[in-house]
Design a protein around this motif. Structure first.
Motif, PDB file in Angstrom:
ATOM      1  N   ARG A  18      -5.027  -4.229  13.412  1.00 55.41           N
ATOM      2  CA  ARG A  18      -3.838  -5.048  13.214  1.00 55.41           C
ATOM      3  C   ARG A  18      -4.042  -6.130  12.156  1.00 55.41           C
ATOM      4  O   ARG A  18      -3.113  -6.881  11.851  1.00 55.41           O
ATOM      5  CB  ARG A  18      -3.410  -5.700  14.536  1.00 55.41           C
ATOM      6  N   GLY A  19      -5.268  -6.225  11.593  1.00 60.03           N
ATOM      7  CA  GLY A  19      -5.520  -7.220  10.564  1.00 60.03           C
ATOM      8  C   GLY A  19      -5.633  -6.578   9.198  1.00 60.03           C
ATOM      9  O   GLY A  19      -4.868  -5.679   8.851  1.00 60.03           O
ATOM     10  N   ASN A  20      -6.605  -7.027   8.401  1.00 59.10           N
ATOM     11  CA  ASN A  20      -6.821  -6.496   7.053  1.00 59.10           C
ATOM     12  C   ASN A  20      -8.262  -6.010   6.964  1.00 59.10           C
ATOM     13  O   ASN A  20      -9.192  -6.808   7.075  1.00 59.10           O
ATOM     14  CB  ASN A  20      -6.560  -7.575   5.999  1.00 59.10           C
ATOM     15  N   PRO A  21      -8.496  -4.716   6.769  1.00 56.22           N
ATOM     16  CA  PRO A  21      -9.871  -4.209   6.735  1.00 56.22           C
ATOM     17  C   PRO A  21     -10.550  -4.477   5.401  1.00 56.22           C
ATOM     18  O   PRO A  21      -9.911  -4.485   4.342  1.00 56.22           O
ATOM     19  CB  PRO A  21      -9.685  -2.699   6.953  1.00 56.22           C
ATOM     20  N   VAL A  22     -11.846  -4.695   5.457  1.00 54.41           N
ATOM     21  CA  VAL A  22     -12.679  -4.784   4.255  1.00 54.41           C
ATOM     22  C   VAL A  22     -13.905  -3.915   4.476  1.00 54.41           C
ATOM     23  O   VAL A  22     -14.480  -3.890   5.566  1.00 54.41           O
ATOM     24  CB  VAL A  22     -13.088  -6.240   3.951  1.00 54.41           C
ATOM     25  N   ALA A  23     -14.275  -3.161   3.442  1.00 54.83           N
ATOM     26  CA  ALA A  23     -15.488  -2.349   3.492  1.00 54.83           C
ATOM     27  C   ALA A  23     -16.645  -3.189   2.984  1.00 54.83           C
ATOM     28  O   ALA A  23     -16.537  -3.855   1.943  1.00 54.83           O
ATOM     29  CB  ALA A  23     -15.328  -1.101   2.633  1.00 54.83           C
ATOM     30  N   ASN A  44     -10.100   2.944  -1.065  1.00 58.29           N
ATOM     31  CA  ASN A  44      -8.657   2.694  -1.186  1.00 58.29           C
ATOM     32  C   ASN A  44      -8.212   1.518  -0.327  1.00 58.29           C
ATOM     33  O   ASN A  44      -7.040   1.433   0.077  1.00 58.29           O
ATOM     34  CB  ASN A  44      -7.834   3.942  -0.839  1.00 58.29           C
ATOM     35  N   LEU A  45      -9.129   0.594  -0.039  1.00 64.38           N
ATOM     36  CA  LEU A  45      -8.785  -0.639   0.650  1.00 64.38           C
ATOM     37  C   LEU A  45      -8.462  -1.715  -0.386  1.00 64.38           C
ATOM     38  O   LEU A  45      -8.807  -1.586  -1.559  1.00 64.38           O
ATOM     39  CB  LEU A  45      -9.947  -1.097   1.530  1.00 64.38           C
ATOM     40  N   SER A  46      -7.836  -2.784   0.057  1.00 59.97           N
ATOM     41  CA  SER A  46      -7.519  -3.851  -0.896  1.00 59.97           C
ATOM     42  C   SER A  46      -8.787  -4.442  -1.486  1.00 59.97           C
ATOM     43  O   SER A  46      -8.804  -4.833  -2.660  1.00 59.97           O
ATOM     44  CB  SER A  46      -6.666  -4.934  -0.225  1.00 59.97           C
ATOM     45  N   GLU A  47      -9.876  -4.519  -0.702  1.00 58.95           N
ATOM     46  CA  GLU A  47     -11.167  -4.976  -1.241  1.00 58.95           C
ATOM     47  C   GLU A  47     -12.338  -4.265  -0.575  1.00 58.95           C
ATOM     48  O   GLU A  47     -12.269  -3.911   0.617  1.00 58.95           O
ATOM     49  CB  GLU A  47     -11.359  -6.485  -1.069  1.00 58.95           C
ATOM     50  N   ARG A  64     -20.327  -9.333  -4.284  1.00 61.34           N
ATOM     51  CA  ARG A  64     -19.375  -8.918  -5.306  1.00 61.34           C
ATOM     52  C   ARG A  64     -18.177  -8.300  -4.605  1.00 61.34           C
ATOM     53  O   ARG A  64     -18.348  -7.514  -3.648  1.00 61.34           O
ATOM     54  CB  ARG A  64     -20.015  -7.939  -6.293  1.00 61.34           C
ATOM     55  N   ILE A  65     -16.987  -8.641  -5.069  1.00 58.16           N
ATOM     56  CA  ILE A  65     -15.743  -8.258  -4.408  1.00 58.16           C
ATOM     57  C   ILE A  65     -14.938  -7.403  -5.369  1.00 58.16           C
ATOM     58  O   ILE A  65     -14.504  -7.886  -6.422  1.00 58.16           O
ATOM     59  CB  ILE A  65     -14.936  -9.505  -3.998  1.00 58.16           C
ATOM     60  N   LEU A  66     -14.737  -6.124  -5.017  1.00 59.58           N
ATOM     61  CA  LEU A  66     -14.011  -5.203  -5.888  1.00 59.58           C
ATOM     62  C   LEU A  66     -12.762  -4.678  -5.199  1.00 59.58           C
ATOM     63  O   LEU A  66     -12.786  -4.336  -4.006  1.00 59.58           O
ATOM     64  CB  LEU A  66     -14.893  -4.026  -6.299  1.00 59.58           C
ATOM     65  N   THR A  67     -11.670  -4.608  -5.953  1.00 61.06           N
ATOM     66  CA  THR A  67     -10.462  -3.916  -5.521  1.00 61.06           C
ATOM     67  C   THR A  67     -10.531  -2.498  -6.087  1.00 61.06           C
ATOM     68  O   THR A  67     -11.457  -2.173  -6.839  1.00 61.06           O
ATOM     69  CB  THR A  67      -9.204  -4.625  -6.053  1.00 61.06           C
ATOM     70  N   PRO A  68      -9.540  -1.645  -5.802  1.00 61.20           N
ATOM     71  CA  PRO A  68      -9.549  -0.316  -6.436  1.00 61.20           C
ATOM     72  C   PRO A  68      -9.433  -0.353  -7.959  1.00 61.20           C
ATOM     73  O   PRO A  68      -9.736   0.637  -8.618  1.00 61.20           O
ATOM     74  CB  PRO A  68      -8.332   0.373  -5.811  1.00 61.20           C
ATOM     75  N   GLY A  69      -9.017  -1.504  -8.521  1.00 60.20           N
ATOM     76  CA  GLY A  69      -8.826  -1.534  -9.965  1.00 60.20           C
ATOM     77  C   GLY A  69      -9.492  -2.669 -10.706  1.00 60.20           C
ATOM     78  O   GLY A  69      -9.405  -2.726 -11.932  1.00 60.20           O
ATOM     79  N   GLY A 208      -1.565  -5.171 -10.860  1.00 58.38           N
ATOM     80  CA  GLY A 208      -2.641  -4.954 -11.809  1.00 58.38           C
ATOM     81  C   GLY A 208      -4.003  -4.642 -11.240  1.00 58.38           C
ATOM     82  O   GLY A 208      -4.955  -4.441 -12.000  1.00 58.38           O
ATOM     83  N   ILE A 209      -4.156  -4.600  -9.902  1.00 56.53           N
ATOM     84  CA  ILE A 209      -5.486  -4.327  -9.349  1.00 56.53           C
ATOM     85  C   ILE A 209      -5.455  -3.159  -8.359  1.00 56.53           C
ATOM     86  O   ILE A 209      -6.393  -2.956  -7.599  1.00 56.53           O
ATOM     87  CB  ILE A 209      -6.088  -5.574  -8.662  1.00 56.53           C
TER      88      ILE A 209
END
Length: 288
Positions: A18-23, A44-47, A64-69, A208-209
């Motif tokens: 129910r929250g926001n997942p991060v890998a 394919n997660l936001s981060e 280091r924090i990466l988005t898909p883009g 853009g990301i």
């Protein structure tokens, strides 16, 4: 093949899913640069975050924090999720109740409470009013009139946020944005609830990301708190985010006597395992 410990952490919710997942990938210093980006795209997660040794003795770890883009210098829910994963894997901070994270914006403090983690809102990289041209672009991207935007401020702490205040929480929930019109803008909208558990409803649109709407956003809530807490909103409050996406994010804002704003939430591991990646190609070194 090289193998790395891996966790996926749900952030800003005590209820899994129910929250926001991060890998989070542990001990990632040997991963080749192209594989960092490839794995972030693949999740394919936001981060997606990668835990690394710190470069300064003042920090407990580097991330280091990466988005898909793209790569971000700072993001809030990855900060809490990474700290959770680091502690769960046996990390021991130098200070008993506080972790120090090194990331693109520098050092970020993370406080350990009884029920949740919270990060100290970093200084804004850009603040102040939004010009007329940007307001018109934002309104078009939100499919609203400029007059529907009650107020707006730059509240950028890394991702590029501009904060927009709408008439109320219901107005926030009704927005159906146009991602093409928003382009590369990072826009956070907020509206006040007249009563109830939560003071405001928040939504985050990130162009853009590779992410259209972020479910629950720590960095945006940090910027909104620096703008609104102690003025339009109480110094401490709870924000709701993710409702339209069928999440139930809860972001806890607390302000210390010295003015430090803490952005906190519950964290829970939902997936743990091993990431396998091909070993980097080692080219022979020619001599002479």
């Amino acid at each position: 093949m090289s193998r790395f410990d891996f966790r996926q952490v749900d952030v800003f919710s005590a209820e899994p899913l129910r929250g926001n997942p991060v890998a989070v990938v542990h001990d990632a210093e040997s991963i080749a640069e192209p594989d960092l980006a490839a794995f972030a795209r693949w999740t394919n997660l936001s981060e997606t975050t990668f835990l690394l040794p710190p470069t300064t003795p003042a920090a407990d770890y580097r991330v280091r924090i990466l988005t898909p883009g793209a790569e971000l210098p700072f993001a809030g829910h990855p900060t809490l999720g990474t700290a959770h994963a680091w502690l769960e894997a046996g990390g021991v901070p130098r200070e008993d109740r506080e972790i120090v994270q090194e990331c693109g914006v520098g050092l970020v403090r993370v406080r350990r409470g009884a029920d949740r983690l919270a990060f100290a809102a970093p200084e804004l990289l850009r603040s102040g009013p939004v010009d007329a041209a940007d307001l018109a672009r934002i309104a078009a991207g939100l499919r609203l009139r400029v007059g529907d935007l009650q107020d707006a401020q730059w509240i950028d702490n890394g991702p590029g946020w501009v904060g927009v205040l709408l008439a109320d929480a219901d107005a926030v929930l009704r927005v159906r944005p146009d991602p093409v019109a928003l382009g590369d803008l990072a826009v956070g909208i907020a509206g006040i609830y007249p009563e109830g558990e939560c003071a405001i409803e928040v939504r985050a649109f990130v162009g853009g990301i590779g992410v259209d709407e972020d479910p629950v956003t720590g960095s945006l809530n940090a910027g909104l708190a620096q703008w609104l807490a102690g003025g339009l909103l109480p110094a401490s409050y709870v924000a709701s985010q993710g409702t339209v996406l069928q999440r139930r994010g809860r972001v806890h804002i607390d302000t210390d006597e010295d003015g430090t704003i803490w952005v906190g939430g519950e964290t829970v591991t939902t997936i743990s395992g091993t990431l396998s990646l091909p070993d980097p190609i080692r080219r022979p070194v020619s001599i002479g």
